[in-house]
Design an enzyme around this catalytic site. Sequence first.
Site, short mmCIF file in Angstrom:
data_model
loop_
_atom_site.label_atom_id
_atom_site.label_comp_id
_atom_site.label_asym_id
_atom_site.label_seq_id
_atom_site.Cartn_x
_atom_site.Cartn_y
_atom_site.Cartn_z
N HIS A 24 2.09 -0.13 -13.33
CA HIS A 24 2.88 -1.35 -13.50
C HIS A 24 4.36 -0.98 -13.39
O HIS A 24 4.79 0.00 -14.01
CB HIS A 24 2.58 -1.99 -14.86
N ASN A 49 1.90 2.99 -2.60
CA ASN A 49 1.33 3.92 -3.59
C ASN A 49 0.01 4.50 -3.09
O ASN A 49 -0.26 5.69 -3.29
CB ASN A 49 1.14 3.23 -4.94
N GLY A 76 0.78 -1.24 0.00
CA GLY A 76 0.00 0.00 0.00
C GLY A 76 0.80 1.28 0.00
O GLY A 76 0.29 2.34 0.37
C1 GRF Z 1 3.80 -1.50 -7.26
O1 GRF Z 1 5.07 -1.82 -7.69
C2 GRF Z 1 2.86 -1.37 -8.44
O2 GRF Z 1 3.48 -0.95 -9.60
C3 GRF Z 1 2.37 -2.76 -8.61
O3 GRF Z 1 2.30 -3.30 -7.32
C4 GRF Z 1 3.19 -2.62 -6.45
C5 GRF Z 1 2.40 -2.12 -5.29
O4 GRF Z 1 3.21 -1.57 -4.30
N1 GRF Z 1 1.17 -2.80 -9.40
P1 GRF Z 1 2.50 -0.82 -3.09
O5 GRF Z 1 1.50 -1.79 -2.51
O6 GRF Z 1 1.84 0.39 -3.63
O7 GRF Z 1 3.59 -0.49 -2.14
#
Ligand code: GRF
Length: 192
Positions: free
Chosen positions: A108, A18, A16
């Site tokens: 991604h 992001n 989480g």
């Molecule tokens: C990120 O690398 C995103 O690109 C991918 O999954 C990962 C999620 O990381 N789809 P986080 O949960 O946001 O730390």
Amino acid sequence: MSMQKKRIAIFASGRGSNAARLIEHFAGSTHGEIALVCSNDAAAPVLALAQGHNIETFAFTKEALYNGNEVLEKLKSSGIHLVALAGFILKIPTAIVEAYPLAITNIHPALLPRHGGKGMYGINVHRAVIAAGDAYSGITIHLIDGAYDQGTKLFQARVKVDAGDTAETLAAKVLELEHRFYPKVVEGLCQL
Ligand code: GRF
């Protein structure tokens, strides 16, 4: 002229980070707000984080996502305009994709069309980039059209793969790009 803020739902399954950046960013935005944080894991730390920011949360099972329309109904009743997938592990069902045309984004951690598709998530992606000997990796932010890692690309940023990079060091560099750009791209969509 006063403009209604776009109501954004985040879908996240894992760490989480992001989602956290999106929440931080939109706390200070005039164009959008994080109105709902959803997860297929009721114990995902991102749900507690959202609650700490007084953001509504919604956890559902994989079965509920694919059978019935509980999730779509929740998005509708919450007045959601945009959906930002942030490390969401399950495929979004067609009914949701069709209800939200041009309004679901995914991030991604590679330069699509390279290193995408089923099974290409997390450290697997960065291992594949290193194994392929690619000179660059990066991020792709794209719209969801129902298939894994396909859909119109909205934004890419790249980073050099250095000779000493491992999948782990590359992952850290790519994650930095994700944190820097995902909120900005979603903000841009809020202004359309
Ligand atoms: C990120 O690398 C995103 O690109 C991918 O999954 C990962 C999620 O990381 N789809 P986080 O949960 O946001 O730390």
